[in-house]
Design a protein around this motif. Structure first.
Motif, mmCIF file in Angstrom:
data_model
loop_
_atom_site.group_PDB
_atom_site.id
_atom_site.type_symbol
_atom_site.label_atom_id
_atom_site.label_comp_id
_atom_site.label_asym_id
_atom_site.label_seq_id
_atom_site.Cartn_x
_atom_site.Cartn_y
_atom_site.Cartn_z
ATOM 1 N N ILE A 40 -6.180 9.489 2.570
ATOM 2 C CA ILE A 40 -5.564 8.150 2.500
ATOM 3 C C ILE A 40 -4.995 7.858 1.113
ATOM 4 N N VAL A 53 -11.644 9.926 2.199
ATOM 5 C CA VAL A 53 -10.606 9.062 1.610
ATOM 6 C C VAL A 53 -9.411 9.848 1.057
ATOM 7 N N GLY A 67 0.860 -1.191 0.000
ATOM 8 C CA GLY A 67 0.000 0.000 0.000
ATOM 9 C C GLY A 67 0.881 1.221 0.000
ATOM 10 N N SER A 68 1.184 1.713 1.209
ATOM 11 C CA SER A 68 2.080 2.886 1.297
ATOM 12 C C SER A 68 3.467 2.528 0.771
ATOM 13 N N GLY A 103 -1.295 8.195 -1.593
ATOM 14 C CA GLY A 103 -0.280 8.448 -0.564
ATOM 15 C C GLY A 103 -0.925 8.940 0.717
ATOM 16 N N PHE A 156 -8.123 -1.996 -4.940
ATOM 17 C CA PHE A 156 -8.561 -0.590 -4.901
ATOM 18 C C PHE A 156 -8.364 0.114 -6.248
ATOM 19 N N VAL A 157 -8.745 -0.524 -7.337
ATOM 20 C CA VAL A 157 -8.514 0.097 -8.649
ATOM 21 C C VAL A 157 -9.693 1.021 -8.985
ATOM 22 N N LYS A 174 -18.182 1.223 -0.109
ATOM 23 C CA LYS A 174 -17.298 2.214 0.509
ATOM 24 C C LYS A 174 -18.066 3.187 1.417
#
Ligand SMILES: Cc1cc2nc3c(=O)[nH]c(=O)nc-3n(C[C@H](O)[C@H](O)[C@H](O)COP(=O)(O)OP(=O)(O)OC[C@H]3O[C@@H](n4cnc5c(N)ncnc54)[C@H](O)[C@@H]3O)c2cc1C
Length: 502
Positions: A357, A354, A127-128, A360, A152-153, A197
């Motif tokens: 988040i 979001v 992720g990060s 980045g 998460f596309v 979501k």
């Protein structure tokens, strides 16, 4: 076509379209944006905003694209996210790094909205820290074989083209990565169901699997092995466009709050007549102004061909946090009504959340920015970014000098260990981005000079507070360098329970 020619026309058509056909509440209730709505957006040319004219786009430049995304977000944040993602992260790698044949094949269809673009970097274990991406792109003759799963596309549910970040073990060494273009209809591509979501419910977010997917070798964009820096370059557009969407949310939340406090009466008078209500609204106007000024500064930097990374990151952080704060204030000023979905401001808050988040997490960006500041030998470059004249110039220079002194002192106290003191570095980074926001306010060409001045003062106050937080507590900062106090460490490592016994 220069911005000046195309933008007013696009914006006039867009205003009409948004007024007549877009209702954020109904869009959200209807689930993912419909194909009919996507077709209307395509008809307006919004999928070609950033694509060069020679491939059928409007070639607006970053500033023009931001202006359109802000306008979209004032009406609906999901639509703005869909369009922003397509025009930024979705198509920039192909425009900037693709070969001519590939661009000629795809960009006209992308500009027409016949094909929608997405960008897939995140994975279950990456992720990060995208260096952990496990998806592989292996050379096999004149093809590349892609194997892996992306999470998460955004736009993935209707995208016809994925730009994915993959490891390329045969190029660039063990850590080599590349951006690879994968058409959706390639055998082995499987698109998962839509995620449920908190917000942005009309935008598409899915998992995509790639099982032995073979694409021609020219689908690897840019230099083999340079995927990480290519992704960062695309993120400069992505983060600025996302910040532009936050400006739209901020303006919408402020408008809604203002409308409410003008009309709602309590204690025999309009809410707007109460001093603390007026202060809330004034703070909202100043914050919105600073957000907008930073986005515009990033747009101007792109037009001049200047370094964009610092401004894009500053805009992303300031605007994502500002939008959330403004939505929260708007809910407070609406009272109980703000907590009901019908008010619209509750949805704005859910949609805005979001942005702190994705593209980045803010904590990670702040730590990186702080590390770069801490490690920098000289502040000359930072100062150049901030140069300006005007009545606040002297105070600006003072605060900037305080930051410099605080950094020097911190380096003396903490030495190399300082790069492990994340909260210290984040505080320096926060001071630095507040200075960038102040500078953007002062450089703004807005005719509202008093507002620009006050918005800049707010940001300078903020910068000073962060400098004091970082420099004024060397003892505490030293403890941060060693992480935290022993009893906290014991507690953190002990058990998953957060129960605290009195
Ligand atoms: C709606 C939505 C749409 C998205 N769209 C896309 C997309 O189109 N393409 C794509 O590739 N990705 C997309 N993402 C993924 C998004 O970019 C990631 O969620 C984000 O980068 C954070 O990664 P993570 O979720 O794995 O959080 P983690 O990396 O697990 O981090 C969790 C939290 O830990 C903290 N943290 C992590 N590392 C550090 C550190 N070094 N220092 C301090 N704190 C830290 C931060 O607070 C962070 O929020 C999307 C996500 C969402 C929710």
């Amino acid at each position: 076509m220069p911005d000046a020619d195309a933008l007013p026309l696009v914006e006039a058509q867009l205003r009409r379209f948004l007024r007549r056909e877009v209702d954020a509440g109904s869009l959200e209730a209807g689930g993912r944006i419909s194909d009919a709505m996507l077709a209307k957006v395509a008809e307006l040319g919004l999928f070609g905003l950033s694509i060069p004219e020679r491939w059928g786009g409007l070639e607006l430049g970053l500033a023009g694209c931001c202006s359109v995304v802000t306008q979209l977000a004032r009406s609906d944040r999901s639509l703005a996210t869909t369009v922003g993602l397509h025009n930024g992260l979705g198509v920039r790698p192909l425009i900037d790094r693709g070969g001519d044949a590939l661009r000629a094949r795809w960009l006209p269809r992308l500009a027409a909205g016949e094909v929608i673009a997405s960008f897939a970097a995140t994975e279950a274990g990456a992720g990060s820290d995208l260096t952990r991406a496990a998806t592989l792109a292996t050379l096999d003759g004149d093809h590349v074989v892609v194997e892996g799963e992306k999470h998460f596309v955004t736009n993935g549910g209707f995208a016809g083209l994925f730009t994915i970040l993959a490891r390329t073990p045969d190029r660039g060494g063990a850590r080599g990565q590349a951006l690879v273009l994968v058409p959706r209809d390639t055998p082995g591509v499987t698109v998962g169901p839509e995620e449920h979501k908190l917000g942005l419910r009309a935008s598409s977010t899915v998992t995509v699997r790639f099982d032995g997917v073979r694409v021609p070798a020219d689908h690897v964009l840019g230099e083999p092995g340079a995927g990480a820096s290519d992704a960062l370059a695309a993120l400069e557009w992505g983060r600025t466009l996302m910040a532009a969407g936050c400006v739209g949310t901020a303006v919408a939340a402020t408008d809604a709050a203002l409308e409410h406090v003008r009309t709602r009466r309590q204690f025999g008078r309009p809410l707007l007549s109460f001093p603390s209500v007026r202060q809330h609204v004034a703070a909202m106007l100043r914050e919105s102004f600073a957000m907008q000024a930073l986005v515009m500064a990033a747009g101007r930097a792109e037009r001049r061909g200047d370094e964009l990374s610092h401004l894009a990151t500053a805009a992303k952080i300031v605007c994502s946090e500002g939008a959330f704060d403004l939505c929260d204030r708007a809910i407070q000023l609406h009272g109980g009504l703000g907590y009901l979905e019908g008010s619209g401001v509750a949805r704005m808050l859910r949609d805005a959340r979001v942005t702190r988040i994705f593209e980045g997490a803010n904590e990670v960006l702040l730590a990186r920015l702080g590390t770069a500041l801490y490690a920098a030998e000289s502040s000359a470059e930072r100062r150049r970014l901030h140069e300006h004249d005007g009545p606040l110039a002297a105070r600006f220079d003072d605060v900037d000098a305080h930051l410099e002194v605080a950094l020097i002192r911190a380096r003396e106290i903490h030495g190399l260990a300082g790069v492990r003191a994340q909260t210290l570095l984040q505080a320096f980074a926060r001071a630095d981005i507040a200075l960038a926001a102040a500078s953007a306010c002062l450089a703004s060409r807005s005719p509202e000079r008093a507002l620009a001045h006050q918005a800049a003062e707010d940001q300078l106050d903020r910068a000073e507070r962060w400098i004091v937080a970082a420099a004024g507590a060397p003892e505490r900062s030293a403890r941060d360098a060693l992480l935290v106090e022993p009893w906290v460490e014991r507690r953190l490592d002990a058990s998953p329970s957060s129960e605290v016994r009195a």
